[in-house]
Design an enzyme around this catalytic site. Structure first.
Site, mmCIF file in Angstrom:
data_model
loop_
_atom_site.group_PDB
_atom_site.id
_atom_site.type_symbol
_atom_site.label_atom_id
_atom_site.label_comp_id
_atom_site.label_asym_id
_atom_site.label_seq_id
_atom_site.Cartn_x
_atom_site.Cartn_y
_atom_site.Cartn_z
ATOM 1 N N LEU A 504 0.834 -1.204 0.000
ATOM 2 C CA LEU A 504 0.000 0.000 0.000
ATOM 3 C C LEU A 504 0.863 1.245 0.000
ATOM 4 O O LEU A 504 0.521 2.266 -0.560
ATOM 5 C CB LEU A 504 -0.870 0.029 1.267
ATOM 6 C CG LEU A 504 -2.109 -0.840 1.301
ATOM 7 C CD1 LEU A 504 -2.729 -0.784 2.685
ATOM 8 C CD2 LEU A 504 -3.107 -0.381 0.265
ATOM 9 N N GLY A 505 1.988 1.136 0.689
ATOM 10 C CA GLY A 505 2.866 2.293 0.739
ATOM 11 C C GLY A 505 3.951 2.077 1.752
ATOM 12 O O GLY A 505 4.057 1.018 2.370
ATOM 13 N N GLY A 508 6.389 5.412 8.013
ATOM 14 C CA GLY A 508 7.598 5.835 8.697
ATOM 15 C C GLY A 508 8.442 4.673 9.183
ATOM 16 O O GLY A 508 9.651 4.783 9.302
ATOM 17 N N GLY A 510 8.298 1.265 8.084
ATOM 18 C CA GLY A 510 8.367 0.059 7.277
ATOM 19 C C GLY A 510 7.289 0.045 6.215
ATOM 20 O O GLY A 510 6.475 0.968 6.126
ATOM 21 N N VAL A 512 3.936 -1.059 4.180
ATOM 22 C CA VAL A 512 2.580 -1.411 4.567
ATOM 23 C C VAL A 512 1.939 -2.198 3.429
ATOM 24 O O VAL A 512 1.986 -1.782 2.274
ATOM 25 C CB VAL A 512 1.737 -0.163 4.866
ATOM 26 C CG1 VAL A 512 0.347 -0.557 5.306
ATOM 27 C CG2 VAL A 512 2.414 0.693 5.919
ATOM 28 N N LYS A 526 1.569 -3.792 8.629
ATOM 29 C CA LYS A 526 2.804 -3.001 8.648
ATOM 30 C C LYS A 526 3.962 -3.880 9.084
ATOM 31 O O LYS A 526 3.963 -4.415 10.186
ATOM 32 C CB LYS A 526 2.644 -1.803 9.570
ATOM 33 C CG LYS A 526 3.934 -1.018 9.737
ATOM 34 C CD LYS A 526 3.732 0.312 10.404
ATOM 35 C CE LYS A 526 3.315 1.347 9.382
ATOM 36 N NZ LYS A 526 3.139 2.659 9.962
ATOM 37 N N ASP A 623 5.112 12.784 14.114
ATOM 38 C CA ASP A 623 5.212 12.728 12.653
ATOM 39 C C ASP A 623 3.836 12.876 12.018
ATOM 40 O O ASP A 623 3.437 12.100 11.173
ATOM 41 C CB ASP A 623 5.883 11.423 12.222
ATOM 42 C CG ASP A 623 6.369 11.494 10.783
ATOM 43 O OD1 ASP A 623 6.432 12.618 10.237
ATOM 44 O OD2 ASP A 623 6.674 10.443 10.198
#
Ligand SMILES: *[C@@H]1O[C@H](CO)[C@@H](O)[C@H](O)[C@H]1NC(C)=O
Ligand SMILES: *[C@@H]1O[C@H](CO)[C@@H](O)[C@H](O)[C@H]1NC(C)=O
Ligand SMILES: *[C@@H]1O[C@H](CO)[C@@H](O)[C@H](O)[C@H]1NC(C)=O
Ligand SMILES: *[C@@H]1O[C@H](CO)[C@@H](O)[C@H](O)[C@H]1NC(C)=O
Ligand SMILES: *[C@@H]1O[C@H](CO)[C@@H](O)[C@H](O)[C@H]1NC(C)=O
Ligand SMILES: *[C@@H]1O[C@H](CO)[C@@H](O)[C@H](O)[C@H]1NC(C)=O
Ligand SMILES: *[C@@H]1O[C@H](CO)[C@@H](O)[C@H](O)[C@H]1NC(C)=O
Ligand SMILES: *[C@@H]1O[C@H](CO)[C@@H](O)[C@H](O)[C@H]1NC(C)=O
Ligand SMILES: *[C@@H]1O[C@H](CO)[C@@H](O)[C@H](O)[C@H]1NC(C)=O
Length: 814
Positions: A504-505, A508, A510, A512, A526, A623
């Site tokens: 998915l992306g 921060g 690791g 996903v 994740k 973040d």
């Protein structure tokens, strides 16, 4: 070559000639030799307004009117003035003429009223402010102006009110319907009785009223003045009493109308969308309706009962007692005893003065004398000292005395007007007894709560400590929360062996992955990067801790998995992905109208409030950024990646940036420069988010181009009074300018340089949810330091760029 040029010129000439019946008369002047026929328009010098014949909506009737000329499409939807609105023509053979003596006629019938004195060399001219004037050609003085005969619209520079010398009363009268400009049911007029106020009538019934210039909510004047230099003013002297606003010298085009339903509306022209935006719609709530709660009844929209009696009063009709939601009003508990001189006064602070048309106003009298006058006169029910009135006789201080029942009392979260209400001694005494009792009760309750807390908190602590090792097997749980420890094999199946197509992306900590459990449940997996040196117990502790953070604006942790070096967190899956895709990426603009954006801003604020304050442990996110805000199917925002920075992030990311975890562009200056982090640094990131959500622009830090820096841009627009230019053009038209400006104001407050200047997230939530909460003026955002620093990471532009662009979505295949 030459021949074709000539041909072209001829052709344009021909086109021009054949089109002559529709030409516009330039510079907006009409002289006696030059009538204006139906189909032609008279356009003001800068083409802001036009005058001509029109038919409203589907009506076949022809009217002469003035409309805003910069609006694309059917301009007659913003007609600001109509001549002889009750007498339309039935066909299109109309012709508007200026007589030799300075009188306007339509098909030889005179407009009424017209100048009293005959002119010798008249011209009629449409000015750029929308005023249609008649004057001597050699003079700048107007013999007649349309501004003196308003229809339903007030434009900048137009006076609403009285010329006492001539008896001219300029009021607004609504249209009968959208297709019929003839006078409708509502009239907004300047009421000279008592203390001047503006009243909207429906026939002979008052609908609502206001001292426009004193009632902030009614005209948003403070905000508008501050942002745009817009001046609303009230003039009161022996010759004239009127209300006016003036946009001269600003870029604003504003129109104020009384619409067919009696609503008072203010519109501002938004250049970027080419549309009118409503920024005031009055009355906004039931309490603004005239005398909603009857005599001595106080209306408070924030109160579940809406209507309550003033203290010392009781409902007139007993059956209304529980709700008092009626207009019969209230009676005194104890009759006044004026003769004995035992009465006293109770101070009531209201949103606006009670109805003043029946009040008596004395000028140049101070508060003590005002009180004495009221006390002396047995019919006096209340008094108020008013500072800033400029009464008809001049003077500043005023004393308002009511000798009737008090009507139209309104309460608001920030009431400003003190009124002193006469009460019998007995009632005053019981009120002061009551209020002292109240504060006693309060402190007793507080003590009880505190002592209970002292007992209970340790209990809760031991209880949850005992349950710390809760590990459950299943993820299905029927809405009830259970943290699952998942099998590695289950996750392998769910993510197709962590296939790259399932990614998915990159968050921060690791990659996903999207996963699907056997039962069809979708999850986000994740896979924490392996470098973490944490032991299994520590990790489980941490996971249990994160799992306890539950709020509807936080992404929910469903489970985890440990296998060898692998540490995996399993979250609920958010079908709409992350906010940055909607703001800056592929889905830009989709579904993101103002309401949604505001909903998102509010949601993030609530989630953050929970992290900072409401959860048992205070969590600093560290973040917060658009790619960490995920959206569920209903576009509810959910903060992700919270609670990780404490334990999972530090080693790895610190190596990368030498110093800090976080994302440039969102990081507060004190964090970037000194590595100091507090909840106020999260507030800073939240401020950046607000501005990004409103502008649809990313806050980039490129040393080569500081203009791309959103905070800098927002700050200069704010100071230039052009803050609406920040708006994302894709935001659509249905937004409240006041709200948007409040949000930008809040955003700027959050990104102020000094952490101590920034509001807490708790105050931000209050500011967002309460349009009445006053907002401080922001100081300059903290960005100078970032651009002047030699900080390692910051000086490496490429690094920064990638940093800014790491998002969950840009690497997805969606
Ligand atoms: C305009 O037309 C109406 C009806 O079509 C007619 O009664 C009237 O006389 C005409 N007026 C002029 C000035 O031509
Ligand atoms: C304007 O209205 C008045 C009556 O309200 C009427 O006498 C007059 O003829 C009208 N003028 C035009 C041009 O229609
Ligand atoms: C101007 O002329 C018209 C007739 O053309 C007349 O009705 C009107 O009273 C005159 N106005 C003045 C101010 O003399
Ligand atoms: C304007 O012209 C008129 C005659 O055409 C004259 O009587 C008048 O004094 C002039 N006014 C000014 C201000 O020049
Ligand atoms: C409006 O404001 C401008 C600029 O301050 C001023 O020049 C002008 O006279 C004002 N207009 C009115 C009608 O007061
Ligand atoms: C509004 O103005 C018109 C024209 O001056 C006047 O006839 C009317 O009485 C006014 N209405 C109110 C409610 O003041
Ligand atoms: C007014 O004062 C007199 C004498 O002090 C007392 O008798 C009477 O009861 C008082 N009236 C009221 C209504 O309290
Ligand atoms: C009280 O004030 C009202 C209104 O001004 C007046 O009519 C009345 O005469 C006054 N009464 C006394 C006793 O002064
Ligand atoms: C107010 O309280 C005082 C003492 O606390 C008591 O004497 C008095 O009667 C009370 N008054 C009323 C009106 O309740």
């Amino acid at each position: 070559m030459i021949i074709s040029k000539v041909m072209a010129q001829l052709l344009t000439g021909l086109v021009f000639l054949s089109d002559i019946s529709r030409y516009s008369i330039a510079a907006g002047t009409l002289s006696p030799i030059q009538p204006l026929r139906d189909g032609q328009t008279l356009v003001s010098a800068k083409e802001t307004f036009a005058l001509g014949f029109f038919s409203p909506g589907r009506s076949k009737n022809r009217y002469v009117g003035i409309w805003y000329n910069k609006q694309p499409g059917d301009q007659t939807t913003t007609v600001v003035w109509v001549a002889n609105r009750s007498s339309p023509l039935s066909s299109t053979n109309g012709s508007l003429e200026l007589n030799g003596n300075g009188t306007l006629t339509i098909n030889s019938m005179i407009f009424l009223p017209m100048p009293m004195v005959a002119l010798t060399n008249p011209v009629a001219q449409l000015l750029d402010d929308g005023n249609f004037v008649i004057r001597e050609a050699n003079s700048s003085e107007f013999a007649w102006q349309s501004f003196d005969y308003p229809t339903d619209t007030l434009l900048s520079g137009m006076k609403l009110g009285w010329d006492l010398r001539t008896g001219l009363n300029r009021n607004l009268t609504s249209w009968r319907s959208k297709e019929d400009p003839s006078p409708g049911s509502y009239v907004l007029s300047f009421d000279l009785e008592g203390l001047p106020q503006i009243t909207v009538w429906s026939g002979s019934t008052k609908k609502y009223r206001s001292r426009l210039w004193a009632d902030v909510k009614f005209d948003d004047r403070q905000d508008m003045r501050r942002r745009y230099g817009l001046r609303f003013s009230f003039h009161n002297n022996k010759d004239e009493v009127y209300y006016m606003y003036n946009t001269t010298g600003t870029e604003l085009v504003i129109r104020v109308i009384l619409d067919q339903s009696g609503m008072f509306k203010k519109f501002v022209w938004i250049e970027s969308t080419s549309m009118w935006n409503i920024f005031l719609n009055y009355p906004m709530n039931k309490c603004q309706e005239y005398s909603r709660c009857g005599p001595f009844g106080v209306c408070n929209i924030n109160d579940w009962a809406i209507c309550r009696c003033l203290q010392g009063f009781k409902p007139k009709s007993p059956q209304e007692r529980p709700l008092m939601d009626a207009s019969s009003g209230c009676d005194r508990l104890t009759a006044l005893d004026c003769k004995n001189r035992s009465d006293g006064f109770m101070t009531v602070t209201l949103a606006a003065l009670p109805e003043t048309s029946n009040a008596i106003v004395y000028t140049n009298i101070n508060q003590d004398e005002c009180r004495a006058r009221c006390f002396k006169n047995c019919s006096c029910t209340a008094y108020a000292a008013v500072n800033n009135i400029r009464n008809i006789n001049g003077g500043g201080l005023g004393c308002v005395i009511w000798v009737t029942e008090l009507i139209d009392l309104r309460m608001s979260p920030h009431p400003t007007e003190n009124v002193f209400v006469r009460l019998a001694a007995a009632d005053l005494a019981s009120i002061s007894n009551k209020s002292s009792k109240k504060s006693q009760t309060k402190s007793v309750v507080l003590i009880i709560i505190l002592s209970m807390a002292a007992l209970i908190i340790p209990l809760i602590y031991f209880y949850s400590w005992g349950k710390k090792k809760m590990i459950h097997k299943d993820i299905r749980g029927n809405g009830e929360f259970e943290l699952a420890q998942l099998q590695w094999s289950t996750l392998m199946v769910a993510t197709h062996n962590f296939a790259t197509t399932s990614i998915l992306g990159k968050g921060g900590f690791g990659l996903v992955y999207k996963g699907k459990l056997a039962e069809g449940h979708e999850i986000a997996v994740k896979r924490l990067s392996r470098k973490s040196t944490q032991g299994i117990d520590e990790f489980e502790n941490e996971v249990t801790f994160i799992a306890k953070l539950q709020h509807r604006n936080l992404v929910r942790l469903l489970g985890y998995c440990i296998k060898g070096d692998e540490k995996i967190l399993v979250y609920e899956y958010m079908p709409n992905g992350s906010l940055d895709a909607f703001l800056f990426g592929k889905e830009k603009g989709d579904h993101l109208d103002w309401q949604t954006r505001f909903h998102i801003i509010e949601g993030i604020a609530r989630g953050l409030l929970y992290l900072h304050q409401d959860s048992r442990l205070r969590i600093i996110h560290r973040d917060l950024k658009a790619s960490n805000i995920l959206l569920d199917i209903e576009m509810n925002p959910k903060i992700s990646d919270f609670g990780l920075a404490r334990n999972f992030g530090d080693c790895e990311t610190m190596i990368k940036t030498r110093k800090v975890v976080g994302t440039y562009g969102y990081m507060a200056p004190e964090y970037t420069l000194d590595g100091v982090f507090s909840m106020k640094s999260d507030v800073f990131s939240f401020g950046v988010l607000i501005l990004e959500i409103i502008s649809g622009q990313r806050n980039r830090i490129l040393l080569s181009n500081p203009h791309l820096y959103l905070l800098g841009k927002a700050w200069s627009l704010w100071n230039e009074g052009k803050v609406l230019d920040l708006l994302d053009p894709l935001i659509g038209n249905s937004f409240s300018v006041t709200r948007v400006m409040r949000c930008i104001n809040i955003g700027l407050l959050c990104v102020q340089e000094k952490p101590e200047d920034r509001p807490s997230i708790a105050s931000v939530v209050v500011m967002l949810s309460n349009d009445d909460a006053p907002l401080p003026e922001p100081k300059e955002p903290g960005f100078k330091a970032i651009f002047s620093t030699k900080h390692d990471a910051v000086s490496n532009q490429n690094d920064l760029h990638t940093f800014n662009d790491i998002t969950l979505t840009e690497q997805t295949g969606r």
